[in-house]
Design a protein around this motif. Structure first.
Motif, short mmCIF file in Angstrom:
data_model
loop_
_atom_site.label_atom_id
_atom_site.label_comp_id
_atom_site.label_asym_id
_atom_site.label_seq_id
_atom_site.Cartn_x
_atom_site.Cartn_y
_atom_site.Cartn_z
N LEU A 76 0.83 -1.20 0.00
CA LEU A 76 0.00 0.00 0.00
C LEU A 76 0.87 1.25 0.00
O LEU A 76 0.55 2.25 -0.65
N GLN A 77 1.97 1.19 0.73
CA GLN A 77 2.87 2.33 0.79
C GLN A 77 3.49 2.63 -0.57
O GLN A 77 3.75 3.79 -0.90
N ALA A 78 3.70 1.60 -1.37
CA ALA A 78 4.27 1.82 -2.70
C ALA A 78 3.35 2.67 -3.55
O ALA A 78 3.80 3.45 -4.40
N ASP A 79 2.03 2.56 -3.34
CA ASP A 79 1.06 3.35 -4.10
C ASP A 79 0.81 4.71 -3.48
O ASP A 79 0.34 5.63 -4.16
N ASN A 80 1.07 4.86 -2.18
CA ASN A 80 0.75 6.10 -1.48
C ASN A 80 1.79 6.30 -0.38
O ASN A 80 1.61 5.85 0.74
N ARG A 81 2.88 6.99 -0.71
CA ARG A 81 4.05 6.97 0.15
C ARG A 81 3.91 7.81 1.41
O ARG A 81 4.73 7.72 2.31
N GLY A 82 2.89 8.65 1.50
CA GLY A 82 2.64 9.36 2.75
C GLY A 82 1.88 8.50 3.75
O GLY A 82 1.64 8.92 4.88
N PHE A 83 1.53 7.28 3.34
CA PHE A 83 0.68 6.43 4.16
C PHE A 83 1.35 6.02 5.46
O PHE A 83 0.68 5.82 6.48
N ALA A 84 2.68 5.88 5.46
CA ALA A 84 3.38 5.47 6.68
C ALA A 84 3.11 6.45 7.82
O ALA A 84 2.87 6.05 8.96
N GLU A 85 3.13 7.75 7.51
CA GLU A 85 2.84 8.75 8.53
C GLU A 85 1.38 8.68 8.96
O GLU A 85 1.06 8.76 10.15
N ALA A 86 0.49 8.51 8.00
CA ALA A 86 -0.94 8.48 8.30
C ALA A 86 -1.30 7.30 9.20
O ALA A 86 -2.18 7.39 10.05
N LEU A 87 -0.59 6.19 9.02
CA LEU A 87 -0.91 4.98 9.77
C LEU A 87 -0.66 5.16 11.26
O LEU A 87 -1.26 4.47 12.08
N THR A 88 0.22 6.09 11.63
CA THR A 88 0.56 6.29 13.04
C THR A 88 -0.09 7.55 13.62
O THR A 88 0.15 7.88 14.78
N MET A 89 -0.90 8.25 12.83
CA MET A 89 -1.55 9.47 13.31
C MET A 89 -2.84 9.15 14.04
O MET A 89 -3.40 8.06 13.90
N HIS A 90 -3.31 10.13 14.81
CA HIS A 90 -4.63 10.02 15.45
C HIS A 90 -5.58 10.98 14.73
O HIS A 90 -5.33 12.18 14.68
N PHE A 91 -6.65 10.45 14.15
CA PHE A 91 -7.61 11.26 13.39
C PHE A 91 -8.86 11.47 14.23
O PHE A 91 -9.91 10.86 13.97
N GLY A 92 -8.76 12.31 15.24
CA GLY A 92 -9.86 12.48 16.17
C GLY A 92 -11.15 12.94 15.53
O GLY A 92 -12.23 12.41 15.82
N SER A 93 -11.08 13.93 14.63
CA SER A 93 -12.30 14.48 14.04
C SER A 93 -12.80 13.67 12.85
O SER A 93 -13.96 13.79 12.47
N ALA A 94 -11.93 12.85 12.26
CA ALA A 94 -12.35 11.98 11.15
C ALA A 94 -12.66 10.61 11.74
O ALA A 94 -11.86 9.68 11.69
#
Length: 224
Positions: A105-123
């Motif tokens: 998945l990261q190969a298709d969307n390289r910012g995904f590594a950061e997103a995977l460890t974030m907290h999306f409180g409002s989403a």
């Protein structure tokens, strides 16, 4: 008075324009996050999308709203992969398949590594998917350790470290990125295993890897 045909068409045209703007913003944000990480500015994203900053904020009032739209599919893919992996009889097989899937998945969307460890409180929906995937993955870790297949000192935080390394390979290897990434993931899975037995994926041919790296450096220099 009956509205004219042109008047009836106008709201439909406006809705179509709004959807096109939304799609352009998401596409520009995905490319910016891939290139610069999640710190890419909203102003640069708006410029790349060909819209004004006011239009961007009208469609995505907060940065979290924009991140949620960009990473919705990847987060669902990660969640589904974790749940499917957790259902495997062999926890080690499930663990290995999940790590490979997330790196893919990261190969298709390289910012995904950061997103995977974030907290999306409002989403809330995106955060639900992230937490569900994380819970399935942590369960896999404990089961794989109990099987004696995963080393005891592995922690969930080791996955983001692998993703950071994989991001570097994907960014530098150019045309050979897919092969180089699979090789790296294979190496890391062997390092994670209590008793490594799986053979490694083949390494990219040296000339192919070198050509890919040279092309990638030239492309980066041209875009800069």
């Amino acid at each position: 008075m009956e509205p004219t045909p042109d008047a009836r068409k106008r709201p439909r045209r406006l809705r179509c324009d709004a959807e096109q703007n939304r799609d352009r913003i998401i596409d520009a944000a995905r490319k910016a996050f891939r290139r610069e990480g999640l710190s890419a500015s909203t102003a640069s994203i708006a410029r790349a999308a060909g819209v004004g900053i006011a239009t961007l904020f009208r469609r995505f009032p907060t940065r979290t709203d924009l991140l949620a739209a960009v990473f919705e599919d990847a987060m669902e893919g990660s969640r589904a992969a974790a749940v499917a992996a957790a259902g495997r009889e062999s926890a080690w097989d499930g663990f290995r398949e999940y790590v490979e899937a997330v790196c893919g998945l990261q190969a298709d969307n390289r910012g995904f590594a950061e997103a995977l460890t974030m907290h999306f409180g409002s989403a809330k929906e995106l955060e639900r998917k992230r937490q569900e995937g994380f819970a399935a993955f942590t369960g896999l870790i404990e089961r794989a350790k109990a099987e004696g297949r995963l080393r005891e000192d592995f922690t969930p935080e080791d996955l983001p470290i692998l993703l950071m390394a994989n991001a570097g390979v994907l960014a530098a290897a150019g045309d050979a990125a897919g092969e180089a990434s699979r090789r790296l993931v294979g190496q890391m899975l062997r390092a994670f295993a209590a008793d490594p037995v799986e053979p490694l994926p083949p390494a990219p041919a040296p000339k192919r890897l070198l050509r890919g790296m040279v092309r990638q450096r030239r492309a980066g220099a041209a875009s800069g």
